[in-house]
Design a protein around this motif. Structure first.
Motif, PDB file in Angstrom:
ATOM      1  N   ASP A  50      -9.526 -39.715  17.164  1.00 40.71           N
ATOM      2  CA  ASP A  50      -9.576 -38.562  18.064  1.00 40.71           C
ATOM      3  C   ASP A  50      -9.379 -37.233  17.334  1.00 40.71           C
ATOM      4  O   ASP A  50      -9.259 -36.185  17.971  1.00 40.71           O
ATOM      5  N   GLY A  51      -9.340 -37.285  16.009  1.00 38.96           N
ATOM      6  CA  GLY A  51      -9.307 -36.056  15.237  1.00 38.96           C
ATOM      7  C   GLY A  51      -7.932 -35.477  14.987  1.00 38.96           C
ATOM      8  O   GLY A  51      -7.815 -34.337  14.532  1.00 38.96           O
ATOM      9  N   LEU A  52      -6.882 -36.248  15.241  1.00 37.49           N
ATOM     10  CA  LEU A  52      -5.524 -35.775  14.982  1.00 37.49           C
ATOM     11  C   LEU A  52      -5.090 -36.204  13.584  1.00 37.49           C
ATOM     12  O   LEU A  52      -5.492 -37.261  13.096  1.00 37.49           O
ATOM     13  N   ASP A  53      -4.261 -35.391  12.952  1.00 38.81           N
ATOM     14  CA  ASP A  53      -3.818 -35.726  11.596  1.00 38.81           C
ATOM     15  C   ASP A  53      -2.305 -35.849  11.484  1.00 38.81           C
ATOM     16  O   ASP A  53      -1.771 -35.960  10.377  1.00 38.81           O
ATOM     17  N   ALA A  54      -1.600 -35.836  12.627  1.00 39.68           N
ATOM     18  CA  ALA A  54      -0.144 -35.950  12.608  1.00 39.68           C
ATOM     19  C   ALA A  54       0.306 -36.806  13.782  1.00 39.68           C
ATOM     20  O   ALA A  54      -0.318 -36.804  14.851  1.00 39.68           O
ATOM     21  N   VAL A  55       1.396 -37.547  13.573  1.00 38.54           N
ATOM     22  CA  VAL A  55       1.940 -38.402  14.635  1.00 38.54           C
ATOM     23  C   VAL A  55       3.459 -38.293  14.666  1.00 38.54           C
ATOM     24  O   VAL A  55       4.106 -37.925  13.685  1.00 38.54           O
ATOM     25  N   GLU A  56       3.982 -38.617  15.832  1.00 39.60           N
ATOM     26  CA  GLU A  56       5.415 -38.788  16.038  1.00 39.60           C
ATOM     27  C   GLU A  56       5.570 -39.987  16.971  1.00 39.60           C
ATOM     28  O   GLU A  56       4.601 -40.463  17.547  1.00 39.60           O
ATOM     29  N   TYR A  57       6.784 -40.493  17.087  1.00 35.64           N
ATOM     30  CA  TYR A  57       7.083 -41.535  18.071  1.00 35.64           C
ATOM     31  C   TYR A  57       8.588 -41.638  18.181  1.00 35.64           C
ATOM     32  O   TYR A  57       9.327 -40.984  17.435  1.00 35.64           O
ATOM     33  N   LEU A  58       9.054 -42.445  19.130  1.00 36.89           N
ATOM     34  CA  LEU A  58      10.499 -42.517  19.357  1.00 36.89           C
ATOM     35  C   LEU A  58      11.210 -43.196  18.187  1.00 36.89           C
ATOM     36  O   LEU A  58      12.073 -42.604  17.549  1.00 36.89           O
ATOM     37  N   PHE A  59      10.857 -44.455  17.912  1.00 36.73           N
ATOM     38  CA  PHE A  59      11.633 -45.230  16.948  1.00 36.73           C
ATOM     39  C   PHE A  59      10.722 -46.075  16.053  1.00 36.73           C
ATOM     40  O   PHE A  59       9.792 -46.711  16.538  1.00 36.73           O
ATOM     41  N   PRO A  60      11.016 -46.133  14.762  1.00 35.93           N
ATOM     42  CA  PRO A  60      10.205 -46.935  13.844  1.00 35.93           C
ATOM     43  C   PRO A  60      10.799 -48.303  13.529  1.00 35.93           C
ATOM     44  O   PRO A  60      10.197 -49.082  12.790  1.00 35.93           O
ATOM     45  N   TYR A  61      11.956 -48.628  14.088  1.00 35.98           N
ATOM     46  CA  TYR A  61      12.793 -49.681  13.500  1.00 35.98           C
ATOM     47  C   TYR A  61      12.335 -51.108  13.791  1.00 35.98           C
ATOM     48  O   TYR A  61      12.889 -52.049  13.221  1.00 35.98           O
ATOM     49  N   ASP A  62      11.332 -51.278  14.642  1.00 29.87           N
ATOM     50  CA  ASP A  62      10.783 -52.622  14.863  1.00 29.87           C
ATOM     51  C   ASP A  62       9.849 -53.048  13.736  1.00 29.87           C
ATOM     52  O   ASP A  62       9.403 -54.205  13.714  1.00 29.87           O
ATOM     53  N   PHE A  63       9.551 -52.132  12.809  1.00 28.45           N
ATOM     54  CA  PHE A  63       8.600 -52.411  11.732  1.00 28.45           C
ATOM     55  C   PHE A  63       9.208 -52.015  10.393  1.00 28.45           C
ATOM     56  O   PHE A  63      10.012 -51.078  10.312  1.00 28.45           O
ATOM     57  N   GLU A  64       8.800 -52.711   9.355  1.00 27.39           N
ATOM     58  CA  GLU A  64       9.208 -52.325   8.013  1.00 27.39           C
ATOM     59  C   GLU A  64       8.560 -50.984   7.657  1.00 27.39           C
ATOM     60  O   GLU A  64       7.413 -50.727   8.034  1.00 27.39           O
ATOM     61  N   PRO A  65       9.277 -50.125   6.933  1.00 27.83           N
ATOM     62  CA  PRO A  65       8.691 -48.828   6.566  1.00 27.83           C
ATOM     63  C   PRO A  65       7.357 -48.946   5.854  1.00 27.83           C
ATOM     64  O   PRO A  65       6.454 -48.131   6.064  1.00 27.83           O
ATOM     65  N   SER A  66       7.208 -49.974   5.020  1.00 29.05           N
ATOM     66  CA  SER A  66       5.963 -50.123   4.267  1.00 29.05           C
ATOM     67  C   SER A  66       4.769 -50.361   5.188  1.00 29.05           C
ATOM     68  O   SER A  66       3.649 -49.903   4.899  1.00 29.05           O
ATOM     69  N   VAL A  67       4.995 -51.057   6.291  1.00 27.67           N
ATOM     70  CA  VAL A  67       3.917 -51.325   7.251  1.00 27.67           C
ATOM     71  C   VAL A  67       3.477 -50.025   7.912  1.00 27.67           C
ATOM     72  O   VAL A  67       2.272 -49.739   8.039  1.00 27.67           O
ATOM     73  N   LEU A  68       4.445 -49.219   8.327  1.00 29.67           N
ATOM     74  CA  LEU A  68       4.123 -47.948   8.974  1.00 29.67           C
ATOM     75  C   LEU A  68       3.485 -46.979   7.982  1.00 29.67           C
ATOM     76  O   LEU A  68       2.526 -46.269   8.326  1.00 29.67           O
ATOM     77  N   ARG A  69       3.997 -46.961   6.770  1.00 28.91           N
ATOM     78  CA  ARG A  69       3.443 -46.057   5.766  1.00 28.91           C
ATOM     79  C   ARG A  69       1.987 -46.405   5.462  1.00 28.91           C
ATOM     80  O   ARG A  69       1.146 -45.510   5.265  1.00 28.91           O
ATOM     81  N   GLN A  70       1.678 -47.682   5.465  1.00 28.13           N
ATOM     82  CA  GLN A  70       0.304 -48.092   5.220  1.00 28.13           C
ATOM     83  C   GLN A  70      -0.617 -47.595   6.327  1.00 28.13           C
ATOM     84  O   GLN A  70      -1.736 -47.137   6.052  1.00 28.13           O
ATOM     85  N   ARG A  71      -0.150 -47.657   7.570  1.00 28.71           N
ATOM     86  CA  ARG A  71      -0.962 -47.164   8.689  1.00 28.71           C
ATOM     87  C   ARG A  71      -1.167 -45.651   8.582  1.00 28.71           C
ATOM     88  O   ARG A  71      -2.260 -45.142   8.880  1.00 28.71           O
ATOM     89  N   LEU A  72      -0.138 -44.948   8.188  1.00 23.72           N
ATOM     90  CA  LEU A  72      -0.283 -43.504   7.983  1.00 23.72           C
ATOM     91  C   LEU A  72      -1.309 -43.211   6.899  1.00 23.72           C
ATOM     92  O   LEU A  72      -2.235 -42.412   7.087  1.00 23.72           O
ATOM     93  N   ASP A  73      -1.156 -43.863   5.762  1.00 29.65           N
ATOM     94  CA  ASP A  73      -2.033 -43.591   4.627  1.00 29.65           C
ATOM     95  C   ASP A  73      -3.475 -44.003   4.903  1.00 29.65           C
ATOM     96  O   ASP A  73      -4.429 -43.292   4.539  1.00 29.65           O
ATOM     97  N   ASP A  74      -3.645 -45.137   5.560  1.00 30.07           N
ATOM     98  CA  ASP A  74      -4.998 -45.635   5.834  1.00 30.07           C
ATOM     99  C   ASP A  74      -5.770 -44.690   6.747  1.00 30.07           C
ATOM    100  O   ASP A  74      -7.009 -44.654   6.718  1.00 30.07           O
ATOM    101  N   ASN A  75      -5.038 -43.946   7.569  1.00 26.42           N
ATOM    102  CA  ASN A  75      -5.695 -43.098   8.570  1.00 26.42           C
ATOM    103  C   ASN A  75      -5.524 -41.600   8.309  1.00 26.42           C
ATOM    104  O   ASN A  75      -5.878 -40.778   9.160  1.00 26.42           O
TER     105      ASN A  75
END
Length: 267
Positions: free
Chosen positions: A27-52
């Motif tokens: 949808d053309g956005l380049d930044a995200v936020e959310y309530l809590f990251p703790y259900d996922f390992e940081p590396s998993v979330l970082r990969q999603r950020l970097d991939d997109n």
């Protein structure tokens, strides 16, 4: 130009959480936020950020028992150890995700309690947390939240948040200005922006339509005007889209962006 950030806890609810990163990028956005990251390992979330091609701009420190109704523990008696452990965990996630801001929720004050005692504990815990965060470069944020949506929440007024920031350390502590909450609790949004943005204490802004918390182009607030004010005042942070879509997220987001473009605001 206004930089919009998708709140992935609220938007794209028809996608699994990890798939919402790609949906925001499409949808053309380049930044995200959310309530809590703790259900996922940081590396998993970082990969999603970097991939997109996305930047993480905000998340919350651990709030206590969210499912049981807790909304932060920074002011709660006897929870100091848990609070400190939570701050350390949040700072580690912030480091791994490249995120420079973490929101610290204040907590709910029981009706029978003395709010001043909770407020004193809140300020003491925040002072500790700011010192803890300083070496990491992470700025901790305070957000006044309206008591219609969150009855009993300790922090509801902009003035209270700014006083706390000034009294502790504006370099390590900032205000998270959610214009949805501010409209419900105080109103006078244009004046609030003109008064508080130049102080440098407002570190993050969020929006949602009032009163139903749907898309910001619907309801009683003229968000095109307010986004224009943010631009005029030189706000260079992201604007978090923290609303509950009335229907399809992408359709509503396209409509909202067209609405603000029609009013001369680019995003």
């Amino acid at each position: 130009m206004v930089r919009l950030a998708a709140n992935l806890s609220m938007l794209y609810g028809d996608h699994d959480f990890l798939d919402r990163f790609e949906a925001a990028a499409v949808d053309g956005l380049d930044a995200v936020e959310y309530l809590f990251p703790y259900d996922f390992e940081p590396s998993v979330l970082r990969q999603r950020l970097d991939d997109n091609g996305l930047t993480q701009v905000l998340f919350n420190a651990p709030p206590g028992d969210w499912g049981a109704g807790e909304r932060g523990i920074a002011s709660l008696p006897g929870r100091e150890g848990e609070f400190r452990t939570g701050i350390d965990r949040a700072l580690q996630y912030a480091h791994d995700l490249g995120c420079g801001q973490v929101h610290v929720m204040a907590g709910i004050v029981p009706e029978s309690a003395n709010p001043s005692e909770y407020r004193a504990r809140y300020l003491e815990n925040l002072a500790w947390a700011v010192e803890r965060a300083k070496p990491t470069g992470v700025r901790l944020l305070l957000e006044p939240i309206n008591r219609r949506d969150m009855p009993g929440y300790l922090l509801t007024r902009q003035r209270e948040a700014h006083m706390a920031v000034t009294g502790i350390d504006p370099s390590g502590l900032g205000v998270q200005l959610d214009l949805y909450h501010c409209q419900i609790s105080e109103g006078d949004l244009t004046t609030t922006l003109g008064r508080d943005l130049p102080s440098g204490r407002v570190a993050h802004v969020q929006i949602a339509g009032v009163p139903d918390r749907h898309e910001p182009d619907r309801g009683e607030v003229d968000f095109a005007h307010l986004l224009g004010e943010l631009d005029r005042l030189g706000y260079d942070g992201a604007v978090g889209l923290e609303y509950r879509p009335a229907a399809d997220t992408s359709t509503g987001l396209t409509r909202f962006r067209q609405y603000i473009r029609d009013r001369g605001v680019s995003a």
